[in-house]
Scaffold this active site. Sequence first.
Site, PDB file in Angstrom:
ATOM      1  N   VAL A 160     -37.261  54.697 -61.157  1.00 21.61           N
ATOM      2  CA  VAL A 160     -37.722  53.340 -61.468  1.00 21.61           C
ATOM      3  C   VAL A 160     -38.118  52.618 -60.188  1.00 21.61           C
ATOM      4  O   VAL A 160     -39.132  51.918 -60.146  1.00 21.61           O
ATOM      5  CB  VAL A 160     -36.640  52.557 -62.234  1.00 21.61           C
ATOM      6  N   TYR A 161     -37.336  52.795 -59.126  1.00 22.67           N
ATOM      7  CA  TYR A 161     -37.686  52.197 -57.841  1.00 22.67           C
ATOM      8  C   TYR A 161     -39.037  52.719 -57.365  1.00 22.67           C
ATOM      9  O   TYR A 161     -39.896  51.952 -56.920  1.00 22.67           O
ATOM     10  CB  TYR A 161     -36.607  52.511 -56.803  1.00 22.67           C
ATOM     11  N   ALA A 162     -39.222  54.039 -57.460  1.00 22.00           N
ATOM     12  CA  ALA A 162     -40.499  54.618 -57.052  1.00 22.00           C
ATOM     13  C   ALA A 162     -41.636  54.028 -57.880  1.00 22.00           C
ATOM     14  O   ALA A 162     -42.688  53.674 -57.343  1.00 22.00           O
ATOM     15  CB  ALA A 162     -40.456  56.140 -57.195  1.00 22.00           C
TER      16      ALA A 162
END
Length: 275
Positions: A160-162
């Site tokens: 999700v961060y990516a």
Amino acid sequence: MKLETVAGKKVLVTGAAMGLGKLFAERAVREGAAAVVLWDVNEIALKATAAELSGQGTAVHEYPVDVSDQDAIVAAAAAVRAEVGDIDILVNNAGIVRGNSYFWETENRADIDKTMAINSMAPMYITLEFLPAMVQGSGEARVLTIASSAGLVANPRMSVYAASKWAALGWSDSVRLELEQAGHEHVRVTTVCPTYINTGMFDGAKGFWFTPILEPDEVVETSWQEMKQGNPLVILPWTSRLNKALSGILPIKLRDVFLSTVGVYNSMEKFTGRK
């Protein structure tokens, strides 16, 4: 056009209470900015940073803002325009990271919304509040957005961060192209994609092949200088540029073998993050 200094400019930094944001604010004060506007959700740390930066010739304004809340962004931006005026230099620095588990093991789905809201949506909505005046003005203006090397290549245990950083990079660089296409050369957009930085945000993450954890001062120094010069993209360190280049050349299976071998794909296994 190169901007030699931010002296006399009005600078707004998000996530300004600590870490990179505080260092960016310190840099603006040191160069003699007319005003530095600090946004952060942490009111206690925000007040401390504002007090520390005050009394040095730059007007310091603090605003507690939760940038995951679009209404809060609109309200805070209106207050800034009324109390400080239009912004010349916008630093989209606020960010969060959640990780160390596979996507299907996500326990708190609110983490997904929060990550995308702060890392992807907030820079868009905040920039939308201040960019029109930059475009309409004639003075040199800048938008600096801190993305991540996670926006250049995929990485397990931080999906999700990516995703949020891929979105930030794609949006930021597209706005740069729009400004160039429309002939607004006095407004430049710079996007920064660093690997893990030693701010506490990535505690537990480990560096990989020729890629130590970056020190905040060097990231801020490089980003600041590149922003003033109006350069479009900053990738730190050189190994991230190599990883990106090879990812675009190699077949996917070979890419995965390479990135796994040099340690990229295992770098989040012991991530804990800031407590």
